[in-house]
Design a protein around this motif. Structure first.
Motif, short mmCIF file in Angstrom:
data_model
loop_
_atom_site.label_atom_id
_atom_site.label_comp_id
_atom_site.label_asym_id
_atom_site.label_seq_id
_atom_site.Cartn_x
_atom_site.Cartn_y
_atom_site.Cartn_z
N GLY A 170 0.79 -1.23 0.00
CA GLY A 170 0.00 0.00 0.00
C GLY A 170 0.82 1.27 0.00
O GLY A 170 0.26 2.37 -0.16
N LYS A 171 2.13 1.16 0.13
CA LYS A 171 2.97 2.35 0.24
C LYS A 171 3.18 3.08 -1.08
O LYS A 171 3.72 4.18 -1.10
CB LYS A 171 4.32 1.98 0.86
N VAL A 172 2.72 2.47 -2.18
CA VAL A 172 2.89 3.11 -3.48
C VAL A 172 2.17 4.46 -3.55
O VAL A 172 2.54 5.32 -4.37
CB VAL A 172 2.39 2.17 -4.61
N VAL A 173 1.19 4.68 -2.69
CA VAL A 173 0.47 5.97 -2.71
C VAL A 173 1.24 7.08 -1.99
O VAL A 173 0.84 8.25 -2.05
CB VAL A 173 -0.93 5.83 -2.09
N GLU A 174 2.34 6.73 -1.33
CA GLU A 174 3.08 7.70 -0.53
C GLU A 174 4.05 8.49 -1.42
O GLU A 174 5.17 8.06 -1.68
CB GLU A 174 3.82 7.00 0.61
N GLU A 175 3.61 9.64 -1.84
CA GLU A 175 4.38 10.45 -2.79
C GLU A 175 5.76 10.80 -2.27
O GLU A 175 6.74 10.85 -3.03
CB GLU A 175 3.60 11.72 -3.11
N ASN A 176 5.89 11.06 -0.96
CA ASN A 176 7.16 11.50 -0.38
C ASN A 176 7.93 10.37 0.31
O ASN A 176 8.80 10.64 1.13
CB ASN A 176 6.91 12.64 0.60
N SER A 177 7.61 9.13 -0.03
CA SER A 177 8.29 7.99 0.58
C SER A 177 9.79 8.06 0.32
O SER A 177 10.24 8.43 -0.77
CB SER A 177 7.74 6.68 0.01
N GLN A 178 10.56 7.68 1.34
CA GLN A 178 12.01 7.61 1.21
C GLN A 178 12.48 6.24 0.76
O GLN A 178 13.67 5.99 0.62
CB GLN A 178 12.67 7.98 2.55
N ASP A 179 11.53 5.33 0.55
CA ASP A 179 11.84 3.97 0.13
C ASP A 179 12.08 3.96 -1.38
O ASP A 179 11.19 4.28 -2.17
CB ASP A 179 10.66 3.05 0.49
N SER A 180 13.29 3.58 -1.80
CA SER A 180 13.63 3.62 -3.22
C SER A 180 12.79 2.64 -4.05
O SER A 180 12.55 2.87 -5.23
CB SER A 180 15.12 3.33 -3.42
N SER A 181 12.35 1.55 -3.42
CA SER A 181 11.51 0.59 -4.15
C SER A 181 10.12 1.18 -4.40
O SER A 181 9.53 0.96 -5.46
CB SER A 181 11.39 -0.72 -3.37
N VAL A 182 9.60 1.91 -3.43
CA VAL A 182 8.32 2.60 -3.62
C VAL A 182 8.46 3.63 -4.73
O VAL A 182 7.61 3.72 -5.63
CB VAL A 182 7.86 3.27 -2.31
N GLN A 183 9.53 4.40 -4.70
CA GLN A 183 9.72 5.42 -5.72
C GLN A 183 9.92 4.79 -7.10
O GLN A 183 9.48 5.34 -8.12
CB GLN A 183 10.90 6.32 -5.36
N GLY A 184 10.57 3.62 -7.14
CA GLY A 184 10.73 2.92 -8.41
C GLY A 184 9.40 2.47 -8.98
O GLY A 184 9.16 2.57 -10.20
N SER A 185 8.51 1.99 -8.11
CA SER A 185 7.17 1.58 -8.55
C SER A 185 6.37 2.79 -9.04
O SER A 185 5.67 2.72 -10.06
CB SER A 185 6.43 0.88 -7.42
N ARG A 186 6.49 3.90 -8.31
CA ARG A 186 5.77 5.11 -8.72
C ARG A 186 6.28 5.63 -10.06
O ARG A 186 5.50 6.05 -10.93
CB ARG A 186 5.92 6.19 -7.64
N ALA A 187 7.59 5.56 -10.26
CA ALA A 187 8.17 6.02 -11.53
C ALA A 187 7.71 5.13 -12.68
O ALA A 187 7.44 5.61 -13.79
CB ALA A 187 9.69 6.04 -11.43
#
Length: 221
Positions: A170-187
């Protein structure tokens, strides 16, 4: 809740999959070799197999091999002259995968290429693999957008592109996440939302692997 998800997965497996000694052996071998327990679940593996069947895939590319569990599921769907190319960063993981592939009797259908995927991908055309029918992206998540760009280069009209682990609990919705895997999924999702060559959607999943999901896209005609 996760216990319920796992119980439902086990129920589906008992009803729809039947005994599968090869896959049981692979999961055991991966565990004994100390590989992380991040393979797709049996239900997800069977789902990838069915998608490959539906697509009529003859050439499959997988980015991220681990112990070859998902590789073998998809390769089972290939015709006699089909081929699956899988890219793995770790020599240790590749060694385990090759033994699992041999055990499953799929040596002729699966080729494991070792090294950073972003170095291996540019070599595929020179090896005679100019396009694939199905591409499964399941490697280091920060590089997801780069893998998608290569997937599009190695696709053709009708190619099915699948990305794993895009929900991130569920963390994919976190725009300001510091998790690089989350940011990779968002990108990855950002690219898909603006790429005119592909139609895509995403599906959330629950089960023995917890809460996550896949993104699916079909390259346009």
């Amino acid at each position: 809740m996760e216990e319920t998800w796992s119980n439902v997965d086990a129920y589906f497996n008992s009803k729809l999959h039947g005994a599968d000694p090869d896959m049981d052996y692979i999961l055991k071998a991966n565990s004994e070799a100390g590989l992380p327990s991040i393979d797709v679940s049996p239900s997800q593996g069977k789902f990838l197999y069915l998608l490959a069947k539906l697509r009529g895939a003859k050439h499959i590319l997988e980015i991220g091999t681990l112990g070859g569990y998902s590789s073998i599921w998809m390769a089972r769907a290939l015709p006699e002259d089909g081929k699956l190319i899988t890219l793995e960063y770790s020599e240790k993981h590749a060694k385990v995968a090759r033994e699992n592939i041999r055990k499953a009797g799929l040596d002729e259908k699966i080729e494991v290429i070792v090294g950073p995927a972003l170095e291996s991908l540019p070599t595929l055309i020179g090896k005679g693999y100019s396009s694939f029918d199905l591409i499964f992206i399941d490697a280091d998540k920060p590089n997801n957008p780069h893998y998608l760009k290569w997937a599009l280069q190695l696709s053709k009209p009708g190619t099915l592109i699948i990305g794993d682990n895009v929900v991130r609990n569920g963390k994919v919705v976190e725009e300001n996440s510091q998790d690089s895997s989350v940011q990779g999924s968002r990108a990855l999702l950002d690219l898909l939302s603006t790429e005119p060559k592909i139609e895509a959607t995403a599906m959330q999943t629950v089960g023995s692997k917890g809460y996550d999901g896949f993104v699916f896209g079909i390259v346009k005609e």
